[in-house]
Structure formats: C-alpha cells, structure tokens
Design a protein around this motif. Structure first.
Motif, PDB file in Angstrom:
ATOM      1  N   UNK A 117       0.829  -1.199   0.000  1.00 47.13           N
ATOM      2  CA  UNK A 117       0.000   0.000   0.000  1.00 47.13           C
ATOM      3  C   UNK A 117       0.864   1.250   0.000  1.00 47.13           C
ATOM      4  N   UNK A 118       1.939   1.233   0.792  1.00 45.23           N
ATOM      5  CA  UNK A 118       2.846   2.379   0.795  1.00 45.23           C
ATOM      6  C   UNK A 118       3.436   2.651  -0.574  1.00 45.23           C
ATOM      7  N   UNK A 119       3.795   1.593  -1.295  1.00 43.42           N
ATOM      8  CA  UNK A 119       4.349   1.749  -2.648  1.00 43.42           C
ATOM      9  C   UNK A 119       3.305   2.326  -3.596  1.00 43.42           C
ATOM     10  N   UNK A 120       2.074   1.824  -3.514  1.00 44.72           N
ATOM     11  CA  UNK A 120       1.005   2.332  -4.381  1.00 44.72           C
ATOM     12  C   UNK A 120       0.696   3.801  -4.087  1.00 44.72           C
ATOM     13  N   UNK A 121       0.725   4.164  -2.821  1.00 47.46           N
ATOM     14  CA  UNK A 121       0.463   5.556  -2.458  1.00 47.46           C
ATOM     15  C   UNK A 121       1.540   6.475  -3.010  1.00 47.46           C
ATOM     16  N   UNK A 122       2.783   6.022  -2.961  1.00 48.42           N
ATOM     17  CA  UNK A 122       3.882   6.850  -3.469  1.00 48.42           C
ATOM     18  C   UNK A 122       3.765   7.102  -4.965  1.00 48.42           C
ATOM     19  N   UNK A 123       3.046   6.230  -5.678  1.00 46.04           N
ATOM     20  CA  UNK A 123       2.857   6.392  -7.119  1.00 46.04           C
ATOM     21  C   UNK A 123       1.551   7.109  -7.464  1.00 46.04           C
ATOM     22  N   UNK A 124       0.778   7.484  -6.452  1.00 50.44           N
ATOM     23  CA  UNK A 124      -0.519   8.117  -6.704  1.00 50.44           C
ATOM     24  C   UNK A 124      -0.335   9.539  -7.203  1.00 50.44           C
ATOM     25  N   UNK A 125      -1.171   9.983  -8.158  1.00 51.12           N
ATOM     26  CA  UNK A 125      -1.088  11.364  -8.645  1.00 51.12           C
ATOM     27  C   UNK A 125      -1.764  12.336  -7.688  1.00 51.12           C
ATOM     28  N   UNK A 126      -1.459  13.594  -7.827  1.00 52.80           N
ATOM     29  CA  UNK A 126      -2.102  14.622  -7.024  1.00 52.80           C
ATOM     30  C   UNK A 126      -3.504  14.890  -7.568  1.00 52.80           C
ATOM     31  N   UNK A 127      -4.483  14.964  -6.669  1.00 57.11           N
ATOM     32  CA  UNK A 127      -5.866  15.259  -7.051  1.00 57.11           C
ATOM     33  C   UNK A 127      -6.343  16.499  -6.310  1.00 57.11           C
ATOM     34  N   UNK A 128      -7.595  16.891  -6.585  1.00 61.58           N
ATOM     35  CA  UNK A 128      -8.150  18.052  -5.883  1.00 61.58           C
ATOM     36  C   UNK A 128      -8.232  17.812  -4.386  1.00 61.58           C
ATOM     37  N   UNK A 129      -8.351  16.545  -4.002  1.00 59.05           N
ATOM     38  CA  UNK A 129      -8.405  16.201  -2.576  1.00 59.05           C
ATOM     39  C   UNK A 129      -7.022  15.990  -1.979  1.00 59.05           C
ATOM     40  N   UNK A 130      -6.004  15.958  -2.820  1.00 65.07           N
ATOM     41  CA  UNK A 130      -4.649  15.667  -2.381  1.00 65.07           C
ATOM     42  C   UNK A 130      -4.182  14.334  -2.933  1.00 65.07           C
ATOM     43  N   UNK A 131      -3.078  13.849  -2.432  1.00 67.67           N
ATOM     44  CA  UNK A 131      -2.573  12.542  -2.828  1.00 67.67           C
ATOM     45  C   UNK A 131      -2.939  11.458  -1.804  1.00 67.67           C
ATOM     46  N   UNK A 132      -2.967  11.816  -0.536  1.00 68.73           N
ATOM     47  CA  UNK A 132      -3.225  10.854   0.536  1.00 68.73           C
ATOM     48  C   UNK A 132      -4.700  10.774   0.914  1.00 68.73           C
ATOM     49  N   UNK A 133      -5.392  11.896   0.886  1.00 72.54           N
ATOM     50  CA  UNK A 133      -6.777  11.950   1.335  1.00 72.54           C
ATOM     51  C   UNK A 133      -7.715  11.018   0.562  1.00 72.54           C
ATOM     52  N   UNK A 134      -7.580  10.875  -0.754  1.00 71.61           N
ATOM     53  CA  UNK A 134      -8.477   9.951  -1.459  1.00 71.61           C
ATOM     54  C   UNK A 134      -8.410   8.523  -0.925  1.00 71.61           C
ATOM     55  N   UNK A 135      -7.233   8.065  -0.525  1.00 70.28           N
ATOM     56  CA  UNK A 135      -7.102   6.726   0.043  1.00 70.28           C
ATOM     57  C   UNK A 135      -7.891   6.621   1.335  1.00 70.28           C
TER      58      UNK A 135
END
Length: 480
Positions: A98-116
């Motif tokens: 999960x940490x690896x997938x989060x590090x590859x997540x794009x930035x969104x209007x909600x942020x990068x971490x908040x959508x998860x």
C-alpha cells in the motif's frame, strides 16, 4: 537530494543582489510563510482524531476475535488458528504494498493521501462489521472469516498508512508537525482504551452459553436445554454485532472529522527530489544495514511476546483462572494503567534515552508474567498484576492451535489450561529475553544518536547548497 525550505530560501538570497530585496521585505515574507503554515488547535485535534479508528478496531480484534471465533462463531481451533495467523501475515504484506502504491498516486483536488482515506473508509467498516457476523451456514465459515479479516486488514492499511504519512504534509513547519504528532499520540492512546472499553463492556453484558461437562459428547451437548442455549448464544452474537456497530460508527465519525478538518498541502511534495530511489534498490540498501536489522529483529521478538499475551488473555482468564465474567474488566485495567503511565515513560525516555527506556519498560513485564504463572486463581491478585502489567503493554496478536479445546465448554481439559498458561507467561518471557539480547547488540545509544543527527544535518545542508548525486548520497548514508 531534496532541499529543505531553509536551504531554498538561503540559496535564493545568495543569488540575488542585495539591493533587490528592500528593507524589511524578507522578514515579512518569512513571517507570512510561517503564519500560513501554522496549525490551529482545531486543525491539530482533527488530525489527531484520525488515529482513533486504527487503534479502536485493533484493540477489539486483538483481544476479542480469538474467543469470538472459538466460542461464539464456533469455528474449530485449527481453522481459527489459520484465520488469525493468515490475517496477521497478510497485514504485514499489505503495509509495504500500500505504501508503494500511495507513493505512485497522482495529485488530485483532494490531495494525494486523502483519497485513500476517504474511499477506503466505507468499505472498511462493511468488512469490519461482517467479521463479527455469524453466517447461517456452517460449511465455508472459515473462508468467510478469512476473507473479511484479510479484506479489513487491507482496507484499514489503506487508511492508516496514508494517515501516518499525512504528518509530513499538513505543514512545512517542523514545530507544527511535532505538535500535531503529540496530539495524535495522545488521542491514539485514548483510542486503545476506548476500543477495549466499548468491546469489553458491551460483550461482557451477554453471557455466552457453555456446557458444564467440557468432555461431553455431541449428543449430550444437543440435549442440554437447546432452546435456552440457542437464545443465549444469539444474544451473545447480537452483543458482538452491537459493539461492531458502535466501533464502526466511531470509525466513520473520525474519518469525517479528519477529512473536513485537515488540509493536505502540496508544497512539501514539490520540495522532494525529482527522481526517487527505485523501490528494490532502497529495500536492498536498508536490509544491508546491520544495526537496522538488529533493531527490527529485537522489536519482532518483543512484539511477538506481547502478541501472545494479548491474543490469549481472554481465554486464559476464562478457562485457566476461571474469571469468565471478569476478563473484560481486567483488560480495561491493563489499558487504563498503560495510559496513565505513558507520561512517566515519556519523561524517562527523554531523561535516559530510548535504549534504556526499552530495556526497563519491556523487562518490567517479566516479573508479573512469572507471578501469573506461579500464583493460584485469585481475583484481587489478578487485578493487581493486570494494572502492573499495563506498564509495558503492547498491541498485536497471534494464536497457535489448542489441542483438545472444547468449544463452548464452561471449563477446559488440563492440557488446554497448561497451554494457555505457557502462552501467556513462559513463551512471552523467552521472546522478551531474546529481544532484549538483540537490543543489547544494537550499537546506537542516545549519545550516538545525537552525533548521527548532527552529522546528518550537516550532510543535508552541504547537499542543499552544493548538490549531491544519488551515489554520493548512498555513500554518505553508509558512513552514518
């Protein structure tokens, strides 16, 4: 290598002629920047509340899932062992993934971490509720609990890993992040007490039916007041569902407060290095560092010790000590004691260092574990031991297979009682001693840590001012 905020400002000032910056301009900019990144008490509280779901659900599962599977869901001991062992092993696997997938997540209007955090919450509470639901079918129960336990562990990881990383992205000011972390730690400790209290007190009001003769045959078991036994068992199942509903509601409320009260900032992402180190290269570098391996191994053995105590405590109190209706209160005593003594350990840690705190804190459990193994069944003494043992309590879980365990028995065979006593006393003592030996081999003490911190800060300043390649960074890290 990433440049810090102060290094960037300093470099910019050095490149511009002095006359360009008017008098008083830079101090005002710095002041405005700090004011922008300051967190209000409300922001810090909203952030801290986000740590509650992981602690509340973790305590409920850690202390109660084992006895629930055996005596309420009536899963056979071997299958219960498989469910709990695979669930914990799966949790260990999902963390880095999960940490690896989060590090590859794009930035969104909600942020990068908040959508998860947002999108994992509704699925997590559904999975959590279904863990405490007893399906009508007997065949396939093991698969049911294994599926939803692993699913919940995955989803709660999708919540907690980005939440933990969010600390670095709520403010660019280190002092503000440290303050928010202090709020978070306080609320998380309260969350452990809350989870134990809610689950224990609700479930404790229902009396799980049992058979007086644990060695009775299946035919005899069916003949013991079927109607009353079935009604009592259904009440116990409903109590577990009620507790799950309350805890799931707390999960949702905390997630909503976190989402509405905390804003993820993009600026810290922009200061990170443009080309991060590849995952497997970083893993290889970490795993080749001897002191780190010793530290992780030490925590592994000591954590396993407390996993055994936590996972088997309810059964131990119920069948070995004979306190069927008191174990939830004993759990509350342990968690309350742990909460009260945290400020004392915090002072001890800052005064004598982390290594000494680990030695004293963990080893303090050994005398009380020995006392539990040797004493006769005595409720008052057990409460005293529970309060004392709370000083070095930890949260985790493990369950071996109990040979000869009688489902719904009011008592258990002598070999089961002996096994429970060994799992709650002698096995944790051995694991703690192994862990302390590994900590002894760990070469970094408080003085060495201060030297490393100072040297690392110097390397960062040097790298931010003159630049540094990945190879140079790796060599400098090896030196430290």
């Amino acid at each position: 290598m990433a440049k810090g905020e102060g290094a960037e400002s300093g470099s910019a000032a050095g490149l511009l002629p002095t006359g360009i910056l008017q008098a008083g301009e830079r101090p005002v900019q710095v002041k405005e920047s700090k004011k922008k990144n300051q967190l209000s008490i409300c922001n810090k509280l909203c952030y801290a509340v986000g740590g509650t779901p992981y602690q509340v659900t973790g305590c409920a599962l850690g202390f109660f899932l084992q006895i629930y599977l055996l005596d309420v869901a009536q899963v056979d001991p071997f299958s219960a062992s498989i469910i709990l062992f695979v669930g914990r092993a799966w949790d260990a696997i999902t963390d880095p993934l999960v940490g690896f997938c989060i590090s590859k997540s794009p930035w969104t209007r909600l942020g990068r971490l908040m959508p998860w955090i947002i999108f994992s919450t509704p699925l997590a509470i559904i999975a959590y509720f279904l863990i405490w639901f007893v399906p009508d079918f007997q065949q396939g129960q093991t698969l049911w609990y294994l599926l939803f336990y692993c699913l919940f562990e995955t989803l709660v990881t999708c919540f907690h890993v980005p939440y933990s990383a969010l600390t670095m992205f709520i403010s660019t000011e280190q002092s503000e992040r440290d303050s928010a972390t202090a709020y978070r730690m306080t609320v998380e400790v309260l969350g452990t007490v809350l989870g134990t209290a809610i689950q224990g007190q609700i479930v404790g009001q229902a009396h799980t039916p049992c058979v007086q003769d644990a060695n009775a045959s299946t035919v005899a078991l069916e003949g013991v007041n079927r109607t009353q036994s079935a009604t009592s068992l259904r009440e116990t199942q409903n109590a577990y569902l009620l507790a799950a509903g309350v805890i799931a509601s707390i999960y949702v409320i905390c997630a909503v407060i976190l989402t509405l009260g905390v804003r993820e900032q993009r600026e810290p992402y922009e200061t990170q290095q443009a080309k991060p180190m590849p995952f497997f290269r970083g893993l290889r570098l970490v795993m080749s560092h001897g002191p780190y391996i010793k530290l992780i191994a030490g925590f592994l053995f000591t954590s396993l010790a407390f996993m055994l105590v936590e996972g088997n405590f309810a059964l131990f109190c119920t069948y070995t000590l004979g306190f069927r209706n008191e174990f939830q209160n004993l759990l509350l005593a342990i968690m309350f004691s742990a909460t009260v003594t945290i400020p004392i350990w915090q002072w001890f840690l800052t005064r004598f260092g982390k290594k000494m705190a680990v030695y004293i804190g963990i080893s303090s459990a050994v005398p009380f574990l020995i006392l539990v193994a040797l004493m006769e069944s005595n409720l008052i003494v057990t409460y005293v031991v529970a309060v004392a043992a709370g000083v070095s309590v930890a949260a985790a879980f493990l369950l071996p297979c109990f040979t000869g365990y009688q489902t719904r028995g009011c008592s258990q065979p002598a070999r089961v009682k002996f096994t429970l006593k060994m799992l709650v006393t002698m096995a944790p003592i051995v694991l703690i001693l192994i862990g302390l030996l590994l900590f002894k081999l760990y070469p970094i003490d408080e003085e060495k840590r201060r030297q490393n911190k100072k040297a690392l800060q110097g390397l960062r300043e040097e790298a931010s001012s003159s630049g540094c390649s990945d190879t140079d960074s790796t060599e400098l890290a090896r030196i430290l």
